[in-house]
Design a protein around this motif. Structure first.
Motif, PDB file in Angstrom:
ATOM      1  N   ASP A 135      -2.969   7.054 -11.567  1.00 18.67           N
ATOM      2  CA  ASP A 135      -4.395   6.797 -11.741  1.00 18.67           C
ATOM      3  C   ASP A 135      -5.159   7.195 -10.487  1.00 18.67           C
ATOM      4  O   ASP A 135      -4.843   6.710  -9.387  1.00 18.67           O
ATOM      5  N   PRO A 136      -6.155   8.086 -10.602  1.00 16.26           N
ATOM      6  CA  PRO A 136      -6.875   8.586  -9.417  1.00 16.26           C
ATOM      7  C   PRO A 136      -7.505   7.493  -8.565  1.00 16.26           C
ATOM      8  O   PRO A 136      -7.521   7.596  -7.341  1.00 16.26           O
ATOM      9  N   ARG A 137      -8.003   6.444  -9.183  1.00 14.58           N
ATOM     10  CA  ARG A 137      -8.621   5.363  -8.409  1.00 14.58           C
ATOM     11  C   ARG A 137      -7.569   4.580  -7.625  1.00 14.58           C
ATOM     12  O   ARG A 137      -7.801   4.184  -6.487  1.00 14.58           O
ATOM     13  N   ASP A 138      -6.416   4.338  -8.269  1.00  8.00           N
ATOM     14  CA  ASP A 138      -5.328   3.664  -7.561  1.00  8.00           C
ATOM     15  C   ASP A 138      -4.842   4.508  -6.384  1.00  8.00           C
ATOM     16  O   ASP A 138      -4.516   3.983  -5.321  1.00  8.00           O
ATOM     17  N   VAL A 139      -4.787   5.815  -6.593  1.00  7.28           N
ATOM     18  CA  VAL A 139      -4.348   6.721  -5.533  1.00  7.28           C
ATOM     19  C   VAL A 139      -5.349   6.717  -4.383  1.00  7.28           C
ATOM     20  O   VAL A 139      -4.966   6.733  -3.206  1.00  7.28           O
ATOM     21  N   LEU A 140      -6.638   6.670  -4.704  1.00  9.78           N
ATOM     22  CA  LEU A 140      -7.666   6.628  -3.665  1.00  9.78           C
ATOM     23  C   LEU A 140      -7.538   5.358  -2.838  1.00  9.78           C
ATOM     24  O   LEU A 140      -7.627   5.391  -1.606  1.00  9.78           O
ATOM     25  N   ILE A 141      -7.313   4.233  -3.497  1.00  7.59           N
ATOM     26  CA  ILE A 141      -7.131   2.974  -2.780  1.00  7.59           C
ATOM     27  C   ILE A 141      -5.869   3.030  -1.926  1.00  7.59           C
ATOM     28  O   ILE A 141      -5.856   2.588  -0.775  1.00  7.59           O
ATOM     29  N   ALA A 142      -4.803   3.607  -2.483  1.00  2.39           N
ATOM     30  CA  ALA A 142      -3.553   3.732  -1.734  1.00  2.39           C
ATOM     31  C   ALA A 142      -3.744   4.596  -0.498  1.00  2.39           C
ATOM     32  O   ALA A 142      -3.185   4.316   0.575  1.00  2.39           O
ATOM     33  N   SER A 143      -4.547   5.636  -0.626  1.00  2.00           N
ATOM     34  CA  SER A 143      -4.844   6.490   0.517  1.00  2.00           C
ATOM     35  C   SER A 143      -5.542   5.690   1.609  1.00  2.00           C
ATOM     36  O   SER A 143      -5.229   5.829   2.808  1.00  2.00           O
ATOM     37  N   GLY A 144      -6.460   4.838   1.208  1.00  2.00           N
ATOM     38  CA  GLY A 144      -7.142   3.968   2.164  1.00  2.00           C
ATOM     39  C   GLY A 144      -6.194   2.984   2.823  1.00  2.00           C
ATOM     40  O   GLY A 144      -6.282   2.732   4.026  1.00  2.00           O
ATOM     41  N   LEU A 145      -5.266   2.448   2.049  1.00  2.00           N
ATOM     42  CA  LEU A 145      -4.279   1.529   2.610  1.00  2.00           C
ATOM     43  C   LEU A 145      -3.397   2.232   3.637  1.00  2.00           C
ATOM     44  O   LEU A 145      -3.041   1.659   4.669  1.00  2.00           O
ATOM     45  N   GLY A 146      -3.053   3.487   3.361  1.00  2.00           N
ATOM     46  CA  GLY A 146      -2.282   4.266   4.320  1.00  2.00           C
ATOM     47  C   GLY A 146      -3.039   4.443   5.627  1.00  2.00           C
ATOM     48  O   GLY A 146      -2.467   4.385   6.712  1.00  2.00           O
ATOM     49  N   TYR A 147      -4.341   4.660   5.522  1.00  2.00           N
ATOM     50  CA  TYR A 147      -5.221   4.786   6.691  1.00  2.00           C
ATOM     51  C   TYR A 147      -5.180   3.493   7.509  1.00  2.00           C
ATOM     52  O   TYR A 147      -5.051   3.525   8.734  1.00  2.00           O
ATOM     53  N   LEU A 148      -5.258   2.359   6.814  1.00  2.00           N
ATOM     54  CA  LEU A 148      -5.216   1.065   7.488  1.00  2.00           C
ATOM     55  C   LEU A 148      -3.849   0.812   8.104  1.00  2.00           C
ATOM     56  O   LEU A 148      -3.752   0.278   9.218  1.00  2.00           O
ATOM     57  N   ASP A 149      -2.781   1.179   7.380  1.00  2.00           N
ATOM     58  CA  ASP A 149      -1.421   1.029   7.907  1.00  2.00           C
ATOM     59  C   ASP A 149      -1.280   1.751   9.236  1.00  2.00           C
ATOM     60  O   ASP A 149      -0.762   1.205  10.214  1.00  2.00           O
ATOM     61  N   PHE A 150      -1.726   3.013   9.244  1.00  2.00           N
ATOM     62  CA  PHE A 150      -1.575   3.834  10.441  1.00  2.00           C
ATOM     63  C   PHE A 150      -2.366   3.238  11.600  1.00  2.00           C
ATOM     64  O   PHE A 150      -1.870   3.152  12.733  1.00  2.00           O
TER      65      PHE A 150
END
Length: 207
Positions: free
Chosen positions: A85-100
């Motif tokens: 799901d594109p929206r889930d992927v967008l949120i996951a991308s943001g979480l990766g940003y926060l992780d880093f």
């Protein structure tokens, strides 16, 4: 450790210097960063960092470029685990940003908040652009419009990025601790809170 005790091939030495530079940056900060300290930490001659990177700015530029490469890797790993799901992927991308950001606070500050890296450096420029283009792709997957061609889609992108980056800054600085009561949350609860913030932001701009 002297050069006689520690031998590197050319590529290995560059990698070792980047690793030493990151540890030095993490422990002492940008203000006290020096090539001499990096060389000592890597166990090589004082001239080795300058030979490979020119000066402190050159080394920090290379380190920041490496940081962008790693940021993209962390985001991609999160996205793969998120599903289709594109929206889930967008949120996951943001979480990766926060992780880093949380795992590498000083490196994150160097990449985004410092004027020291040479942003005209080809390697730095290319990988920083690749990270931005990755976000363009994520937004386009949701809006079905290319942000480079559609003004509203680019505004969506900038709003989404602003929320993620601002949240990263608040987490890294500790300013999000009290409002979100993070110390009392489990890792699962903390992630749920972050997902909720990103979901609220994306729902408000990506209608």
């Amino acid at each position: 450790m002297s050069d006689a005790k520690k031998t590197y091939h050319h590529g290995d030495l560059a990698v070792a210097l980047l690793k030493a530079a990151e540890v030095e940056l993490s422990e002492t900060g940008i203000e006290k960063f020096s090539l001499r300290a990096v060389a000592k930490r890597a166990g090589v001659s004082h001239g080795a960092p300058a030979h490979h990177f020119g000066d402190a700015r050159g080394l920090l530029t290379a380190l920041a470029a490496d940081g962008y490469k790693r940021l993209l890797s962390v985001q991609t790993a999160r996205e793969v685990a998120a599903g289709s799901d594109p929206r889930d992927v967008l949120i996951a991308s943001g979480l990766g940003y926060l992780d880093f950001a949380q795992a590498n606070p000083e490196l994150f500050r160097l990449m985004f908040n410092s004027s020291i890296p040479n942003r005209e450096d080809a390697r730095f420029f290319d990988i920083a652009l690749a990270v931005f283009d990755h976000l363009v792709d994520r937004i386009q997957s949701v809006t079905q419009k290319n942000p480079y061609e559609d003004k509203d889609s680019m505004l969506d992108l900038m709003t989404s990025w602003s929320v993620v980056h601002g949240l990263a800054e608040l987490l890294v600085s500790g300013r999000a601790e009290r409002p979100l009561n993070l110390a009392s949350l489990t890792d699962v609860e903390k992630e749920a809170a972050l997902v909720s913030i990103l979901d609220r932001a994306n729902r408000s701009i990506l209608v």
